[in-house]
Motif scaffolding. Structure first.
Motif, PDB file in Angstrom:
ATOM      1  N   ASN A 158       0.831  -0.763   0.008  1.00 16.71           N
ATOM      2  CA  ASN A 158      -0.002   0.063   0.066  1.00 16.71           C
ATOM      3  C   ASN A 158       0.971   0.644  -0.167  1.00 16.71           C
ATOM      4  O   ASN A 158       2.149   1.191   0.027  1.00 16.71           O
ATOM      5  N   GLY A 159       0.153   2.186  -0.114  1.00 16.19           N
ATOM      6  CA  GLY A 159       0.861   3.554  -0.227  1.00 16.19           C
ATOM      7  C   GLY A 159       0.801   4.434   1.092  1.00 16.19           C
ATOM      8  O   GLY A 159       0.614   3.533   1.918  1.00 16.19           O
ATOM      9  N   TYR A 160       1.382   5.505   1.366  1.00 17.43           N
ATOM     10  CA  TYR A 160       0.852   6.003   3.090  1.00 17.43           C
ATOM     11  C   TYR A 160       0.926   7.737   2.692  1.00 17.43           C
ATOM     12  O   TYR A 160       1.311   8.508   1.633  1.00 17.43           O
ATOM     13  N   TYR A 161      -0.046   7.588   3.624  1.00 19.95           N
ATOM     14  CA  TYR A 161      -0.175   9.422   4.139  1.00 19.95           C
ATOM     15  C   TYR A 161       1.012   9.921   4.651  1.00 19.95           C
ATOM     16  O   TYR A 161       0.839   8.920   5.724  1.00 19.95           O
ATOM     17  N   LEU A 162       1.812  10.553   4.005  1.00 22.09           N
ATOM     18  CA  LEU A 162       2.613  11.261   5.602  1.00 22.09           C
ATOM     19  C   LEU A 162       1.909  12.498   5.615  1.00 22.09           C
ATOM     20  O   LEU A 162       2.473  13.806   5.153  1.00 22.09           O
ATOM     21  N   GLY A 163       0.151  13.187   5.896  1.00 18.52           N
ATOM     22  CA  GLY A 163       0.223  13.770   6.124  1.00 18.52           C
ATOM     23  C   GLY A 163      -0.997  14.499   5.123  1.00 18.52           C
ATOM     24  O   GLY A 163      -1.272  16.509   5.326  1.00 18.52           O
ATOM     25  N   GLU A 164      -0.435  14.392   3.589  1.00 22.69           N
ATOM     26  CA  GLU A 164      -1.701  14.669   2.899  1.00 22.69           C
ATOM     27  C   GLU A 164      -2.938  15.123   3.001  1.00 22.69           C
ATOM     28  O   GLU A 164      -2.868  13.371   3.782  1.00 22.69           O
ATOM     29  N   HIS A 165      -3.548  15.514   2.871  1.00 26.74           N
ATOM     30  CA  HIS A 165      -4.682  15.984   2.871  1.00 26.74           C
ATOM     31  C   HIS A 165      -4.947  15.891   4.111  1.00 26.74           C
ATOM     32  O   HIS A 165      -6.697  15.062   5.119  1.00 26.74           O
ATOM     33  N   GLY A 166      -4.560  16.114   5.765  1.00 28.28           N
ATOM     34  CA  GLY A 166      -4.595  16.170   6.614  1.00 28.28           C
ATOM     35  C   GLY A 166      -4.924  14.426   7.052  1.00 28.28           C
ATOM     36  O   GLY A 166      -5.643  14.699   8.093  1.00 28.28           O
TER      37      GLY A 166
END
Length: 328
Positions: A158-166
């Motif tokens: 999977n990918g990973y949010y590093l704060g993007e889009h809160g």
């Protein structure tokens, strides 16, 4: 487990006692190559499944790198992406709230600048540790003169949010969450394509067919994926094959039953447009990726709807429904 001649599995998180899990991955992978894979030309398959850089649930610090990587990035100030803002969070659909698990984990990691720097540096340190171990595995394969006979695939789930889009973590249909790295080293690869990038849509369902066909094993009809070697064994990256490569794909995260912090989402992803549907809310979004790479301008609303967009949206709805049906 009975399908493998040798298997090591680890419970827990980054450390077991004094042993870091990436060091254990490295130890056991090298031990297999040196002592357990068989002799001479006997075929073998080695799967190294890294826990890092996964976070540790319930821990204040979340990410625990190896001692050998703790010094990395100390002199760096990591720059976060352009959607790591409150403004981007406020653009999320109205049913996203502070109890969403992605938002909860954002507060755990990124809600304060010094904390955010500490978290992302430790996250990168864990990735660097994986990279170093992969390098040692490749060195051992080269040392044993296996490089010219070995298919090597590096990817993740999977990918990973590093704060993007809160947000933090994964699940939802933004590019940060659904795109994953894929690196293939294949002795059959066209030499003119070595070291190049290919922007075709490849999916996790393609991994098994690619490995099976490389081993000379027929792919069962029940498998949905396609052998990816078509994209790199030929000069024209597969364009000379009878069947065209996919131009879109269906994405789904079903949520967790009974957990309102996880919102089910479905999507149709193309190179130009991405259509996102939130089935629990009967809510849709539309993004034009070439001009809105960070998915900030929802064309299905925000005053940009016009006749052209309406036609595109209706067409994507039909394609989405068909893709969803075909997936099952």
């Amino acid at each position: 487990p009975w399908m493998f001649s040798h298997m090591k599995s680890y419970s827990g998180f980054h450390y077991q006692g004094e042993n870091h899990i990436t060091d254990m991955n490295e130890r056991d992978a090298l031990d297999f190559l040196r002592n357990k894979r068989g002799n001479g030309d006997e075929p073998f398959a080695l799967f190294v499944n890294f826990f890092a850089p996964h976070h540790k649930d319930g821990s204040k610090e979340q990410y625990f790198p190896q001692k050998t990587t703790e010094h990395l990035y100390n002199d760096k100030n990591i720059t976060f992406g352009p959607t790591c803002t409150e403004e981007a969070w406020e653009k999320m659909p109205p049913f996203f709230n502070d109890n969403n698990d992605g938002r909860v984990r954002w507060r755990d990691r990124f809600d304060e600048p010094s904390k955010a720097q500490r978290m992302i540096k430790n996250y990168f340190r864990l990735i660097s540790g994986v990279d170093m171990t992969c390098g040692k595995i490749l060195e051992e394969i080269e040392k044993q003169n296996l490089t010219d006979d070995t298919l090597i695939i590096f990817t993740t789930d999977n990918g990973y949010y590093l704060g993007e889009h809160g947000l933090a973590d994964k699940w939802y249909a933004h590019q940060e969450s659904i795109k994953v790295p894929l690196i293939i080293k294949d002795p059959r690869m066209n030499k003119d394509l070595i070291g190049t990038r290919n922007d075709k849509f490849t999916l996790s369902i393609d991994l098994a067919p690619t490995m099976l066909q490389a081993a000379g094993i027929d792919v069962p009809d029940r498998m949905q994926g396609t052998d990816m070697s078509r994209l790199y064994r030929f000069q024209d990256s597969g364009a000379n094959t009878n069947e065209a490569w996919r131009h879109s794909f269906y994405y789904e995260y079903p949520g967790i039953p009974g957990n309102t912090g996880h919102i089910p989402v479905q999507a149709l992803v193309q190179k130009d447009f991405k259509y996102i549907y939130w089935p629990g809310e009967d809510y849709e979004e539309l993004f034009h990726l070439p001009t809105d790479h960070y998915e900030e301008r929802d064309l299905a609303r925000n005053g940009t709807m016009n006749e052209t967009i309406a036609v595109i949206l209706e067409d994507l709805r039909d394609k989405f429904k068909k893709a969803r049906e075909d997936a099952f």
